[in-house]
Scaffold this active site. Structure first.
Site, mmCIF file in Angstrom:
data_model
loop_
_atom_site.group_PDB
_atom_site.id
_atom_site.type_symbol
_atom_site.label_atom_id
_atom_site.label_comp_id
_atom_site.label_asym_id
_atom_site.label_seq_id
_atom_site.Cartn_x
_atom_site.Cartn_y
_atom_site.Cartn_z
ATOM 1 N N LYS A 183 -6.422 -4.850 -3.219
ATOM 2 C CA LYS A 183 -7.057 -5.603 -2.139
ATOM 3 C C LYS A 183 -8.171 -4.778 -1.496
ATOM 4 C CE LYS A 183 -3.488 -4.309 1.280
ATOM 5 N NZ LYS A 183 -4.364 -3.536 2.181
ATOM 6 N N CYS A 227 -2.236 -2.734 7.741
ATOM 7 C CA CYS A 227 -2.191 -3.605 6.571
ATOM 8 C C CYS A 227 -0.946 -4.488 6.518
ATOM 9 C CB CYS A 227 -2.315 -2.776 5.302
ATOM 10 S SG CYS A 227 -3.926 -1.958 5.155
ATOM 11 N N ASP A 272 0.783 -1.251 0.000
ATOM 12 C CA ASP A 272 0.000 0.000 0.000
ATOM 13 C C ASP A 272 0.812 1.297 0.000
ATOM 14 O OD1 ASP A 272 -1.954 -1.891 0.175
ATOM 15 O OD2 ASP A 272 -2.785 -1.219 2.078
#
Length: 220
Positions: free
Chosen positions: A129, A162, A24
């Protein structure tokens, strides 16, 4: 097998069967005007690790090892975003709302792109995702299984959300996980420190941690 000097002890991996997962590193989280800053966070600590993540990427590229990038993002119609996730936080803007970089956390919007310095190269995998963990509702597990990869190095943001979620998912699936300590960051320094301690506690209950330069040196 090659080894990396890590905590709580040396991390070993089979040659050619180690992959990098960069979590990310997208504009929405790292740049001013993105979702992270809209929520009131100081994004500068996250932006500061971009050169370190790039060194890690360059090391894996030089070693010709697999690289996987993830982005947290949703479909434009938000059918893959649970209402509870969208409602949580009560900030000025939420998932799907129009922000300075387009609709927040929506796949295809400019804010959902990886930061330019860390853009994926041809042949590198990018996985979008819908959840915090990179295994949920994605093809990551099948991709790794097809390539026979059982060892993973992690980088990215945020450490306690995450990144840690994906490491725990990977650990439950039998992967041996190593986190690059200085190639991950949080909006909250104490959260990062606690996550690093949790990962390597009890003899590496979730995995290992090591500095980026140590990892890159071992790849050579």
């Amino acid at each position: 097998m090659p080894t990396i000097a890590a905590q709580p002890y040396e991390y070993s991996f089979p040659s050619g069967k180690l992959a990098l997962v960069v979590i990310d590193m997208q504009r929405d989280f790292v740049e001013e005007g993105g979702f992270g800053s809209v929520l009131g966070n100081d994004v500068r600590p996250l932006a500061a690790i971009v050169p370190t993540v790039r060194r890690l990427l360059d090391g894996f590229r030089a070693a010709r090892l697999p690289i996987i990038h993830t982005r947290e993002g949703h479909r434009p119609d938000l059918t893959d975003c649970p209402p509870a996730k969208r409602a949580r936080g009560r900030g000025k803007l939420g998932i799907g709302d129009q922000g300075p970089m387009g609709r927040i956390l929506i796949d295809g919007e400019s804010g959902n792109d990886l930061v330019p310095e860390l853009a994926a190269l041809p042949g590198e995998t990018v996985i979008v995702k819908p959840g915090k963990g990179a295994f949920y509702a994605t093809r990551l597990g099948n991709l790794l299984e097809t390539q026979g990869i059982g060892h993973l190095v992690f980088a990215g943001v945020t450490t306690e959300v995450c990144v840690q979620t994906t490491m725990r998912e990977a650990n439950d699936r039998g992967y041996e996980c190593l986190l690059a300590e200085d190639a991950t960051e949080s909006y909250f320094p104490e959260f990062k420190a606690a996550t690093l301690a949790m990962i390597r506690a009890q003899g590496g209950i979730v995995g290992w941690t090591a500095p980026t330069d140590t990892i890159v040196k071992a790849l050579r």
